[in-house]
Enzyme design. Sequence first.
Site, PDB file in Angstrom:
ATOM      1  CE  LYS A  77      -3.701  -1.857   2.928  1.00  0.00           C
ATOM      2  NZ  LYS A  77      -4.334  -1.646   4.276  1.00  0.00           N
ATOM      3  CG  ASP A 146      13.967  -2.284   4.794  1.00  0.00           C
ATOM      4  OD1 ASP A 146      13.780  -3.256   4.044  1.00  0.00           O
ATOM      5  OD2 ASP A 146      13.288  -2.071   5.812  1.00  0.00           O
TER       6      ASP A 146
HETATM    7  N1  HPA Z   1       8.510   2.819   7.550  1.00  0.00           N
HETATM    8  C1  HPA Z   1       7.393   2.217   7.088  1.00  0.00           C
HETATM    9  N2  HPA Z   1       7.410   1.056   6.427  1.00  0.00           N
HETATM   10  C2  HPA Z   1       8.610   0.480   6.227  1.00  0.00           C
HETATM   11  C3  HPA Z   1       9.799   1.063   6.682  1.00  0.00           C
HETATM   12  C4  HPA Z   1       9.750   2.293   7.381  1.00  0.00           C
HETATM   13  O1  HPA Z   1      10.771   2.878   7.826  1.00  0.00           O
HETATM   14  N3  HPA Z   1      10.807   0.231   6.312  1.00  0.00           N
HETATM   15  C5  HPA Z   1      10.223  -0.796   5.653  1.00  0.00           C
HETATM   16  N4  HPA Z   1       8.911  -0.663   5.596  1.00  0.00           N
END
Ligand code: HPA
Length: 226
Positions: A77, A146
């Site tokens: 999303k 990430d």
């Molecule tokens: N925030 C929100 N969703 C995420 C993040 C984050 O830092 N890292 C991976 N999904």
Amino acid sequence: MAEDLTIQTGGKDGGIVINDDWPGYSLELFNYPKHYSGDLECVYIPHGVIMDRTERLARNIMGDLGDHDIVVLCVLKAGYQFCADLVERIKALSRNSDHTLPMSVNFIRLKSYVNDQSTEDLHIVGAEDLSFLTGKNVLIVEAIVDTGKTMKTLLKHVEAFRPKMIKVAGLLVKRVPNSSGCLPDYVGFEIPNRFVVGYALDYNEYFRDLNHICVISESGKLKYKV
Ligand code: HPA
Ligand code: MG
């Protein structure tokens, strides 16, 4: 002149680099929804900066892919806001130039985070059959990369449908120690290893309705923990 000015790109645009010591902006300097007061630590990337950067990414994408037909694959999303704004900017550039970028937009939903932790099992929800990508130029649009594990899994899934080309646009890339080295072709910002919310990025489904990208506070994490 300006010898201390560091230019962060080694020729290739790897995104605007936000250093580990960036404290963010005080919340007092910006507007944000009252229902999140106490839940945030700072404004990390203001909405206007996200928009300006997105405009530039749109230009880079047009420069590389202009005059190709592309299928945009928005990763839900969290990717919906970035994807919508990026597509808007590409459309604006197409209106004002001789080069156009015909686009169709599709969606895929992935889920791997509970609280602020990545879970091992990555679910692909909806649009599992991506046969409409066969032979097409695909632009995957993600909010955040990430470890790159999600992206790797998704790329493998997409590649199986034999598109002609795959490019990835990621608004944020997090500097994490366990990175797979799998990076988007277009990066908005490279950020430290901190959990951020807003601009459709959530913490257990909260904070998607926040314009700025912010750092969540410890009390915010507790309040919305599941
Ligand atoms: N925030 C929100 N969703 C995420 C993040 C984050 O830092 N890292 C991976 N999904
Ligand atoms: Mg999420």
